[in-house]
Design a protein around this motif. Structure first.
Motif, PDB file in Angstrom:
ATOM      1  N   UNK A 285      49.120  41.110  53.781  1.00  0.00           N
ATOM      2  CA  UNK A 285      48.076  42.100  53.517  1.00  0.00           C
ATOM      3  C   UNK A 285      46.689  41.507  53.339  1.00  0.00           C
ATOM      4  N   UNK A 286      46.578  40.199  53.172  1.00  0.00           N
ATOM      5  CA  UNK A 286      45.282  39.612  52.847  1.00  0.00           C
ATOM      6  C   UNK A 286      44.286  39.749  53.990  1.00  0.00           C
ATOM      7  N   UNK A 287      44.766  39.879  55.231  1.00  0.00           N
ATOM      8  CA  UNK A 287      43.831  40.001  56.352  1.00  0.00           C
ATOM      9  C   UNK A 287      42.962  41.250  56.231  1.00  0.00           C
ATOM     10  N   UNK A 288      43.405  42.222  55.425  1.00  0.00           N
ATOM     11  CA  UNK A 288      42.607  43.431  55.221  1.00  0.00           C
ATOM     12  C   UNK A 288      41.422  43.198  54.287  1.00  0.00           C
ATOM     13  N   UNK A 289      41.419  42.073  53.569  1.00  0.00           N
ATOM     14  CA  UNK A 289      40.391  41.828  52.557  1.00  0.00           C
ATOM     15  C   UNK A 289      39.444  40.691  52.897  1.00  0.00           C
ATOM     16  N   UNK A 290      39.705  39.964  53.975  1.00  0.00           N
ATOM     17  CA  UNK A 290      38.859  38.821  54.325  1.00  0.00           C
ATOM     18  C   UNK A 290      38.291  39.021  55.725  1.00  0.00           C
ATOM     19  N   UNK A 291      37.185  38.355  56.051  1.00  0.00           N
ATOM     20  CA  UNK A 291      36.600  38.489  57.390  1.00  0.00           C
ATOM     21  C   UNK A 291      37.584  38.061  58.475  1.00  0.00           C
ATOM     22  N   UNK A 292      37.512  38.658  59.653  1.00  0.00           N
ATOM     23  CA  UNK A 292      38.403  38.278  60.757  1.00  0.00           C
ATOM     24  C   UNK A 292      38.311  36.787  61.059  1.00  0.00           C
ATOM     25  N   UNK A 293      39.466  36.191  61.331  1.00  0.00           N
ATOM     26  CA  UNK A 293      39.502  34.771  61.658  1.00  0.00           C
ATOM     27  C   UNK A 293      39.490  33.847  60.468  1.00  0.00           C
ATOM     28  N   UNK A 294      39.522  34.397  59.249  1.00  0.00           N
ATOM     29  CA  UNK A 294      39.524  33.554  58.050  1.00  0.00           C
ATOM     30  C   UNK A 294      40.834  32.773  57.967  1.00  0.00           C
ATOM     31  N   UNK A 295      40.775  31.453  57.794  1.00  0.00           N
ATOM     32  CA  UNK A 295      42.021  30.677  57.728  1.00  0.00           C
ATOM     33  C   UNK A 295      42.737  30.866  56.396  1.00  0.00           C
ATOM     34  N   UNK A 347      57.816  43.199  27.256  1.00  0.00           N
ATOM     35  CA  UNK A 347      57.433  42.530  28.503  1.00  0.00           C
ATOM     36  C   UNK A 347      56.821  43.532  29.466  1.00  0.00           C
ATOM     37  N   UNK A 348      57.422  44.710  29.533  1.00  0.00           N
ATOM     38  CA  UNK A 348      56.925  45.763  30.399  1.00  0.00           C
ATOM     39  C   UNK A 348      55.478  46.135  30.058  1.00  0.00           C
ATOM     40  N   UNK A 349      55.189  46.235  28.777  1.00  0.00           N
ATOM     41  CA  UNK A 349      53.834  46.556  28.339  1.00  0.00           C
ATOM     42  C   UNK A 349      52.862  45.447  28.728  1.00  0.00           C
ATOM     43  N   UNK A 350      53.293  44.209  28.554  1.00  0.00           N
ATOM     44  CA  UNK A 350      52.439  43.078  28.910  1.00  0.00           C
ATOM     45  C   UNK A 350      52.186  43.025  30.412  1.00  0.00           C
ATOM     46  N   UNK A 351      53.204  43.310  31.213  1.00  0.00           N
ATOM     47  CA  UNK A 351      53.041  43.320  32.664  1.00  0.00           C
ATOM     48  C   UNK A 351      52.003  44.359  33.074  1.00  0.00           C
ATOM     49  N   UNK A 352      52.043  45.495  32.410  1.00  0.00           N
ATOM     50  CA  UNK A 352      51.072  46.537  32.718  1.00  0.00           C
ATOM     51  C   UNK A 352      49.642  46.056  32.474  1.00  0.00           C
ATOM     52  N   UNK A 353      49.436  45.319  31.385  1.00  0.00           N
ATOM     53  CA  UNK A 353      48.101  44.804  31.081  1.00  0.00           C
ATOM     54  C   UNK A 353      47.680  43.738  32.096  1.00  0.00           C
ATOM     55  N   UNK A 354      48.602  42.853  32.440  1.00  0.00           N
ATOM     56  CA  UNK A 354      48.292  41.820  33.429  1.00  0.00           C
ATOM     57  C   UNK A 354      47.972  42.456  34.774  1.00  0.00           C
ATOM     58  N   UNK A 355      48.720  43.486  35.131  1.00  0.00           N
ATOM     59  CA  UNK A 355      48.470  44.194  36.389  1.00  0.00           C
ATOM     60  C   UNK A 355      47.027  44.692  36.451  1.00  0.00           C
ATOM     61  N   UNK A 356      46.569  45.324  35.381  1.00  0.00           N
ATOM     62  CA  UNK A 356      45.204  45.852  35.355  1.00  0.00           C
ATOM     63  C   UNK A 356      44.172  44.733  35.451  1.00  0.00           C
ATOM     64  N   UNK A 357      44.422  43.621  34.776  1.00  0.00           N
ATOM     65  CA  UNK A 357      43.481  42.501  34.804  1.00  0.00           C
ATOM     66  C   UNK A 357      43.403  41.867  36.192  1.00  0.00           C
ATOM     67  N   UNK A 358      44.557  41.669  36.826  1.00  0.00           N
ATOM     68  CA  UNK A 358      44.550  41.059  38.152  1.00  0.00           C
ATOM     69  C   UNK A 358      43.992  42.005  39.212  1.00  0.00           C
ATOM     70  N   UNK A 359      44.141  43.291  39.004  1.00  0.00           N
ATOM     71  CA  UNK A 359      43.506  44.239  39.926  1.00  0.00           C
ATOM     72  C   UNK A 359      41.989  44.141  39.840  1.00  0.00           C
ATOM     73  N   UNK A 360      41.469  43.861  38.646  1.00  0.00           N
ATOM     74  CA  UNK A 360      40.030  43.673  38.507  1.00  0.00           C
ATOM     75  C   UNK A 360      39.589  42.363  39.160  1.00  0.00           C
ATOM     76  N   UNK A 361      40.400  41.307  39.005  1.00  0.00           N
ATOM     77  CA  UNK A 361      40.117  40.051  39.714  1.00  0.00           C
ATOM     78  C   UNK A 361      40.094  40.302  41.214  1.00  0.00           C
ATOM     79  N   UNK A 362      41.042  41.081  41.680  1.00  0.00           N
ATOM     80  CA  UNK A 362      41.136  41.423  43.102  1.00  0.00           C
ATOM     81  C   UNK A 362      39.880  42.163  43.567  1.00  0.00           C
ATOM     82  N   UNK A 363      39.426  43.104  42.774  1.00  0.00           N
ATOM     83  CA  UNK A 363      38.225  43.876  43.120  1.00  0.00           C
ATOM     84  C   UNK A 363      37.002  42.970  43.228  1.00  0.00           C
ATOM     85  N   UNK A 364      36.840  42.063  42.258  1.00  0.00           N
ATOM     86  CA  UNK A 364      35.688  41.153  42.282  1.00  0.00           C
ATOM     87  C   UNK A 364      35.768  40.193  43.464  1.00  0.00           C
TER      88      UNK A 364
END
Length: 430
Positions: A285-295, A347-364
């Motif tokens: 899926x990463x090809x959807x987030x980076x410029x074409x031809x990105x290695x 653990x489930x609660x913690x995963x939910x928090x990590x999910x939100x944090x990494x989604x923000x990293x992904x957005x940035x």
């Protein structure tokens, strides 16, 4: 399709789950410069991770449906069954930390035994502890050691063999026998009259799982020992260790990108941002987030399993989601204890928090990867980098709660809590 950067497909090594891993040097960068910027990250990780091990506290939203993490038929039945037998202690599976990403050795290679109210053996006899497999024909056994009983208390740490064998990969039962003190046995006795205490992981298939028919033991092994989906990708070990490693790399690369801003190294910064997206998205899926031809700038084998779930029912699943599926399975499986329910809920609660944090990293990261070199060196880019580092740090190390003075709900806490799910309750041998 993205092409692979041949200079970055070299495998990395990990000597301990809490130590920073070594990355392949980007093209055009000196080794000395790369090492220099890693020193602060290693120091921060070493210091904060140690403090993070002291507590695991959770509140928040559920990553999976709440019904999976509250009392149900299986939980009630399991509690009643355990209640008919007095629990005298527990057997915990642990890691020596002597791990390497090319094998599953060292992940669950040690055992801690804590028992109370244990009578001393008869004169001339001794108590011996064993781990056993469930294979009735070619069963394996490991002698954990001779048990010393002091005022009814037994504590033994089995530190593993020289190969750091993955114990959970074969073992599903625990047994204490009473035998001659002067002769160390090599295999457990068949005579059940010598059996004193025992424990085992539940192996009854979940009747609600009409596809895989997994038991609690299956789910524990997928999390900690060997996951079949990852194995097909050439990634040995369970889901938990790869979630830990890959989130740690996100923090490392985020910190590196911010360091490069202060050095005006736009090219190096851009490469670390691409690496972050490789691991968050996965190669499908990463090809959807980076410029074409990105290695591809990471190990393409590892990057095939992304951290995030980009599309519903994607294959392979995102690591966070995949861990959540097996937490659900443990709670839903026959024989799960109330303690496992409680811990899985945390653990489930913690995963939910990590999910939100990494989604923000992904957005940035998605925004930064579109910047030109000139834009990457401007203050708006630094603000995004600072935010990305903070979220990556909170996702991996946990977040500091000033009200309690504790670090809560990060991948580090999840890593050790998942290991605690693999706990056997010891009772008098039947």
């Amino acid at each position: 399709m993205r092409r692979f950067d041949q200079a970055t497909t070299q495998r990395t090594t990990t000597s301990h789950p809490l130590s920073a891993t070594t990355t392949t040097r980007p093209l055009g960068q000196s080794a000395a410069r790369r090492r220099g910027r890693m020193v602060p990250i290693i120091i921060v990780i070493s210091a904060l991770v140690i403090s993070a091990l002291l507590v695991f506290v959770s509140t928040g939203l559920n990553f999976l449906p709440a019904s999976f993490f509250h009392s149900g038929t299986h939980a009630t039945t399991a509690s009643a069954a355990v209640g008919t037998q007095k629990i005298v202690g527990h057997v915990y599976f642990m890691s020596s930390g002597q791990i390497h990403q090319d094998t599953s050795q060292g992940i669950v290679d040690q055992v801690q035994i804590n028992l109370t109210n244990i009578p001393s053996p008869a004169a001339g006899k001794a108590l011996y502890a064993w781990l056993l497999s469930g294979d009735a024909v070619e069963g394996q056994s490991v002698l954990l050691g001779k048990l010393a009983v002091q005022h009814g208390i037994v504590n033994l740490r089995y530190t593993g063999d020289q190969q750091h064998t993955d114990l959970l990969d074969f073992a599903n039962r625990f047994l204490i026998t009473e035998e001659d003190a002067g002769i160390t046995p090599s295999i457990p006795p068949l005579d059940k009259s010598t059996w004193r205490f025992s424990a085992q992981f539940p192996q009854t298939p979940d009747p609600l799982d009409s596809v895989h028919h997994f038991s609690q033991l299956n789910h524990l092994r997928h999390l900690l020992s060997t996951d079949p989906t990852l194995k097909k990708l050439g990634l040995p070990g369970g889901l938990d260790i790869w979630l830990f490693r890959n989130t740690q790399k996100i923090l490392e690369w985020a910190g590196g990108a911010r360091d490069d801003w202060s050095r005006q190294g736009a090219g190096l910064m851009h490469r670390d941002i691409i690496r972050i997206l490789d691991y968050l998205d996965g190669l499908n899926f990463v090809q959807n987030d980076v410029p074409p031809g990105t290695p591809v700038l990471t190990n393409p084998q590892i990057a095939r399993a992304g951290l995030l779930e980009i599309n519903a029912n994607q294959e392979p699943p995102g690591l966070l989601y995949h861990v959540g599926v097996h937490l659900q399975g443990i709670v839903q499986s026959p024989g799960s204890s109330s303690e496992q329910h409680r811990l899985a809920n945390q653990i489930n609660t913690a995963i939910n928090k990590v999910q939100a944090l990494l989604e923000q990293v992904h957005k940035d990261a998605r925004q930064l990867v579109t910047f030109s070199d000139a834009q990457l060196l401007q203050p708006p880019a630094l603000a995004l980098l600072d935010n990305m580092v903070k979220n990556a740090q909170d996702a991996f190390m946990g977040q500091f709660d000033p009200a309690t003075g504790e670090i809560q709900d990060g991948i580090t806490q999840i890593h050790f809590a998942v290991a605690r799910l693999a706990t056997m309750n010891v009772t008098v041998a039947a």
